[in-house]
Design an enzyme around this catalytic site. Structure first.
Site, PDB file in Angstrom:
ATOM      1  N   HIS A   1      -8.054  -0.449   9.018  1.00 46.62           N
ATOM      2  CA  HIS A   1      -7.012   0.054   8.106  1.00 46.62           C
ATOM      3  C   HIS A   1      -7.235   1.560   7.939  1.00 46.62           C
ATOM      4  O   HIS A   1      -8.075   1.983   7.144  1.00 46.62           O
ATOM      5  CB  HIS A   1      -7.175  -0.705   6.782  1.00 46.62           C
ATOM      6  CG  HIS A   1      -6.219  -0.333   5.707  1.00 46.62           C
ATOM      7  ND1 HIS A   1      -5.306  -1.214   5.187  1.00 46.62           N
ATOM      8  CD2 HIS A   1      -6.036   0.820   5.008  1.00 46.62           C
ATOM      9  CE1 HIS A   1      -4.611  -0.641   4.237  1.00 46.62           C
ATOM     10  NE2 HIS A   1      -5.037   0.604   4.100  1.00 46.62           N
TER      11      HIS A   1
ATOM     12  N   CYS B   1      -3.603   5.702  -2.039  1.00 48.14           N
ATOM     13  CA  CYS B   1      -4.113   4.912  -3.156  1.00 48.14           C
ATOM     14  C   CYS B   1      -4.137   5.804  -4.386  1.00 48.14           C
ATOM     15  O   CYS B   1      -4.739   6.877  -4.361  1.00 48.14           O
ATOM     16  CB  CYS B   1      -5.512   4.383  -2.840  1.00 48.14           C
ATOM     17  SG  CYS B   1      -6.204   3.443  -4.210  1.00 48.14           S
TER      18      CYS B   1
ATOM     19  N   ASP C   1       0.841  -1.206   0.000  1.00 48.22           N
ATOM     20  CA  ASP C   1       0.000   0.000   0.000  1.00 48.22           C
ATOM     21  C   ASP C   1       0.872   1.251   0.000  1.00 48.22           C
ATOM     22  O   ASP C   1       0.501   2.282  -0.550  1.00 48.22           O
ATOM     23  CB  ASP C   1      -0.892  -0.019   1.253  1.00 48.22           C
ATOM     24  CG  ASP C   1      -2.124   0.850   1.114  1.00 48.22           C
ATOM     25  OD1 ASP C   1      -2.246   1.544   0.091  1.00 48.22           O
ATOM     26  OD2 ASP C   1      -2.953   0.860   2.030  1.00 48.22           O
TER      27      ASP C   1
HETATM   28  P1  HMG Z   1      -8.845  -3.717 -16.729  1.00 48.21           P
HETATM   29  O1  HMG Z   1      -7.824  -2.905 -17.429  1.00 48.21           O
HETATM   30  O2  HMG Z   1     -10.021  -2.951 -16.307  1.00 48.21           O
HETATM   31  O3  HMG Z   1      -9.463  -4.850 -17.609  1.00 48.21           O
HETATM   32  O4  HMG Z   1      -8.132  -4.403 -15.474  1.00 48.21           O
HETATM   33  P2  HMG Z   1      -9.014  -6.295 -18.100  1.00 48.21           P
HETATM   34  O5  HMG Z   1      -9.241  -7.291 -17.001  1.00 48.21           O
HETATM   35  O6  HMG Z   1      -9.746  -6.497 -19.368  1.00 48.21           O
HETATM   36  O7  HMG Z   1      -7.454  -6.244 -18.427  1.00 48.21           O
HETATM   37  C1  HMG Z   1      -6.860  -5.335 -19.316  1.00 48.21           C
HETATM   38  C2  HMG Z   1      -5.399  -5.686 -19.515  1.00 48.21           C
HETATM   39  O8  HMG Z   1      -4.745  -5.883 -18.251  1.00 48.21           O
HETATM   40  C3  HMG Z   1      -5.204  -6.990 -20.269  1.00 48.21           C
HETATM   41  O9  HMG Z   1      -3.968  -6.884 -20.990  1.00 48.21           O
HETATM   42  C4  HMG Z   1      -5.036  -8.010 -19.167  1.00 48.21           C
HETATM   43  O10 HMG Z   1      -4.321  -9.157 -19.579  1.00 48.21           O
HETATM   44  C5  HMG Z   1      -4.225  -7.224 -18.164  1.00 48.21           C
HETATM   45  P3  HMG Z   1      -3.935  -6.385 -22.518  1.00 48.21           P
HETATM   46  O11 HMG Z   1      -4.803  -7.354 -23.269  1.00 48.21           O
HETATM   47  O12 HMG Z   1      -4.488  -4.983 -22.529  1.00 48.21           O
HETATM   48  O13 HMG Z   1      -2.484  -6.445 -22.846  1.00 48.21           O
HETATM   49  N1  HMG Z   1      -4.436  -7.732 -16.798  1.00 48.21           N
HETATM   50  C6  HMG Z   1      -3.417  -8.101 -15.981  1.00 48.21           C
HETATM   51  N2  HMG Z   1      -2.077  -8.093 -16.143  1.00 48.21           N
HETATM   52  C7  HMG Z   1      -1.350  -8.548 -15.094  1.00 48.21           C
HETATM   53  N3  HMG Z   1      -1.872  -8.965 -13.925  1.00 48.21           N
HETATM   54  C8  HMG Z   1      -3.208  -8.992 -13.754  1.00 48.21           C
HETATM   55  C9  HMG Z   1      -4.033  -8.539 -14.805  1.00 48.21           C
HETATM   56  N4  HMG Z   1      -5.371  -8.422 -14.934  1.00 48.21           N
HETATM   57  C10 HMG Z   1      -5.600  -7.936 -16.158  1.00 48.21           C
HETATM   58  N5  HMG Z   1      -3.706  -9.419 -12.593  1.00 48.21           N
HETATM   59  C11 HMG Z   1      -7.833  -4.759 -13.134  1.00 48.21           C
HETATM   60  C12 HMG Z   1      -8.815  -4.695 -14.281  1.00 48.21           C
HETATM   61  C13 HMG Z   1      -8.621  -4.971 -11.878  1.00 48.21           C
HETATM   62  C14 HMG Z   1      -6.903  -5.931 -13.355  1.00 48.21           C
HETATM   63  C15 HMG Z   1      -7.006  -3.453 -13.078  1.00 48.21           C
HETATM   64  O14 HMG Z   1      -7.848  -2.354 -13.083  1.00 48.21           O
HETATM   65  C16 HMG Z   1      -6.144  -3.419 -11.846  1.00 48.21           C
HETATM   66  O15 HMG Z   1      -5.146  -4.128 -11.766  1.00 48.21           O
HETATM   67  N6  HMG Z   1      -6.504  -2.590 -10.854  1.00 48.21           N
HETATM   68  C17 HMG Z   1      -5.805  -2.568  -9.575  1.00 48.21           C
HETATM   69  C18 HMG Z   1      -5.693  -1.188  -9.050  1.00 48.21           C
HETATM   70  C19 HMG Z   1      -4.962  -1.213  -7.732  1.00 48.21           C
HETATM   71  O16 HMG Z   1      -4.093  -2.017  -7.478  1.00 48.21           O
HETATM   72  N7  HMG Z   1      -5.319  -0.247  -6.835  1.00 48.21           N
HETATM   73  C20 HMG Z   1      -4.706  -0.111  -5.567  1.00 48.21           C
HETATM   74  C21 HMG Z   1      -5.028  -1.241  -4.624  1.00 48.21           C
HETATM   75  S1  HMG Z   1      -6.540  -0.994  -3.709  1.00 48.21           S
HETATM   76  C22 HMG Z   1      -6.039  -0.044  -2.376  1.00 48.21           C
HETATM   77  O17 HMG Z   1      -4.949   0.456  -2.358  1.00 48.21           O
HETATM   78  C23 HMG Z   1      -6.921   0.084  -1.188  1.00 48.21           C
HETATM   79  C24 HMG Z   1      -6.523  -0.822  -0.036  1.00 48.21           C
HETATM   80  O18 HMG Z   1      -5.166  -0.616   0.312  1.00 48.21           O
HETATM   81  C25 HMG Z   1      -7.405  -0.546   1.175  1.00 48.21           C
HETATM   82  C26 HMG Z   1      -7.375   0.894   1.645  1.00 48.21           C
HETATM   83  O19 HMG Z   1      -6.330   1.563   1.598  1.00 48.21           O
HETATM   84  O20 HMG Z   1      -8.414   1.311   2.121  1.00 48.21           O
HETATM   85  C27 HMG Z   1      -6.683  -2.281  -0.400  1.00 48.21           C
HETATM   86 MG    MG Z   2      -4.397   1.804   2.574  1.00 48.78          MG
END
Ligand code: HMG
Ligand code: MG
Length: 287
Positions: free
Chosen positions: A207, A240, A16
Site C-alpha cells: 500500500h 491520512c 482512504d
Molecule cells: P477514542 O475517541 O480515542 O476513544 O476513539 P473511545 O473509544 O473512548 O470513544 C470516544 C467516543 O467515540 C465515544 O463517544 C464512543 O462511543 C465513540 P462519546 O461517548 O464521546 O459520545 N466511538 C465510536 N463511534 C462510532 N463508531 C465507532 C466508535 N468508537 C468509539 N467505531 C477510535 C478511538 C479508534 C474509535 C477513534 O480514534 C477512531 O475512530 N480513529 C480512527 C481514525 C482513522 O480512521 N484514521 C484513518 C484510517 S488509518 C489509515 O488511513 C491508514 C491506512 O489507510 C493505511 C495506510 O495508508 O498506510 C489504513
Molecule cells: Mg493509504
C-alpha cells in the site's frame, strides 16, 4: 524472484481517498462513485470505514453508503473497523469482510487511534474474535511501515513482528502501508526480505503513497518478490488526516498501465477506470 501472472488491485479511493477530503462529499456521490468502480472489473473495493465520526467526519455516512451501493456478486466490499463498536454496527448491515488497522509506530497510533501498539493489538483481538464468529474475511493494515511522521525510521523487524502477530491472530492478509510515501526500492526490499521470512507471499499486500514519486518503482520491486495484491486509489485520491505529509495513494490508473505493460492480468478495464477517475475529480475539484 518472478512476477505474478495475476494481480488483485484493492481499490481504496472510496475510503482512504475520501477520508482525507476537506469538504464532506455528498452520500449520493460516494454511492455513484462506488457503483461506477464496480463496473470496471475491480474485484475488491474498500467501501467506507466504521470509525468514530468525530475522528473522520468525512465517512460518518458509512451505513448509508454501504446500504446504498449496488453490490455485484463478484466484487468484495470490505470496510475499515477500529473496534468492536464499529464491527457491531457493520455486522448489523450484513458486512462480509473487514479491515483492522494498527501501526508499529507508538506515536502514530496515539495520534490515529489514541492507544499504544499493545493496546491496539488487544482491540484487534476482540474484533477478530467477533469477526470469526461471523465468518468474516479479515485484512490487517499496518501503517507507517517505511517511516513515520512522528518517529522517523521504522525498523523492518518491528513491522515483521507486528505483521506476524496479526497473521497468527487470524488476519487473512496483511497490507504493508507506506502511509507517508517515504519508501524507496531499497527500503522496500529490506522490508519484504524481513516480512516474507514469516508470512507467505500470497498473504501480503502493499500500500504505497506517492509523496516522492517512488510508488510505481516500489510496486515494481514488490512484484519482483511475487507480491500479487496491490492497494491503489483511482485518481490518486487519499492521505491520512493523522499523518502530516501524507499525499495521495498511488493512482490505480498508473498501476494498471504498468501492469498491462508487464503483461500481468488484473481483469480491469483501464478505459472504464480512467472514466471513473474523471468523474470523481469532477465531483471533488470541478475538473
Ligand atoms: P477514542 O475517541 O480515542 O476513544 O476513539 P473511545 O473509544 O473512548 O470513544 C470516544 C467516543 O467515540 C465515544 O463517544 C464512543 O462511543 C465513540 P462519546 O461517548 O464521546 O459520545 N466511538 C465510536 N463511534 C462510532 N463508531 C465507532 C466508535 N468508537 C468509539 N467505531 C477510535 C478511538 C479508534 C474509535 C477513534 O480514534 C477512531 O475512530 N480513529 C480512527 C481514525 C482513522 O480512521 N484514521 C484513518 C484510517 S488509518 C489509515 O488511513 C491508514 C491506512 O489507510 C493505511 C495506510 O495508508 O498506510 C489504513
Ligand atoms: Mg493509504
Amino acid at each position: 524472484m518472478s512476477f505474478p501472472s495475476y494481480v488483485t488491485l484493492v481499490e481504496v479511493g472510496a475510503r482512504d481517498g475520501l477520508q482525507n477530503e476537506k469538504e464532506i462529499i455528498p452520500t449520493k456521490v460516494k454511492i455513484e462513485f462506488i457503483n461506477q468502480l464496480s463496473e470496471t472489473g475491480l474485484s475488491v473495493i474498500e467501501a467506507t470505514s466504521f470509525v468514530s465520526p468525530k475522528a473522520i467526519p468525512q465517512l460518518a455516512d458509512h451505513a448509508e453508503v454501504f446500504m446504498g451501493i449496488s453490490k455485484k456478486e463478484n466484487v468484495r466490499y470490505p470496510v475499515l473497523i477500529p473496534n468492536t463498536l464499529g464491527l457491531e454496527q457493520a455486522l448489523a448491515l450484513g458486512i462480509k469482510e473487514i479491515a483492522v488497522f494498527t501501526s508499529p509506530s507508538e506515536q502514530f497510533n496515539q495520534h490515529n487511534i489514541h492507544c499504544s501498539v499493545a493496546e491496539s493489538i488487544e482491540r484487534i483481538k476482540a474484533v477478530i474474535t467477533l469477526a470469526k464468529n461471523h465468518q468474516l474475511r479479515i485484512r490487517g493494515y499496518l501503517s507507517c511501515t517505511l517511516g513515520c511522521p512522528y518517529e522517523g525510521n521504522i525498523e523492518p523487524e518491528k513491522v515483521t513482528d507486528l505483521a506476524d502477530k496479526l497473521f497468527k491472530e487470524g488476519c487473512h492478509e496483511i497490507s504493508l502501508g507506506d502511509t507517508i510515501g517515504v519508501g524507496t526500492p531499497e527500503t522496500v526490499k529490506k522490508l519484504l526480505e524481513s516480512v516474507l521470512k514469516k508470512i507467505p507471499v500470497e498473504n501480503i499486500a502493499v500500500h504505497f503513497h506517492d509523496t516522492y514519486g517512488c510508488a510505481l518503482k516500489n510496486i515494481y520491486v514488490a512484484l519482483e518478490y511475487g507480491i500479487s495484491i496491490i492497494d491503489s486509489s483511482v485518481a490518486g485520491l487519499g492521505g491520512c488526516p493523522y499523518a502530516p505529509g501524507a499525499t495521495g495513494n498511488v493512482a490505480t490508473e498508473r498501476v494498471l498501465y504498468m501492469l498491462n505493460d508487464l503483461g500481468i492480468k488484473t481483469g480491469i478495464d483501464v478505459d472504464k477506470l480512467v472514466h471513473v477517475g474523471k468523474f470523481i475529480n469532477q465531483q471533488l475539484h470541478g475538473k
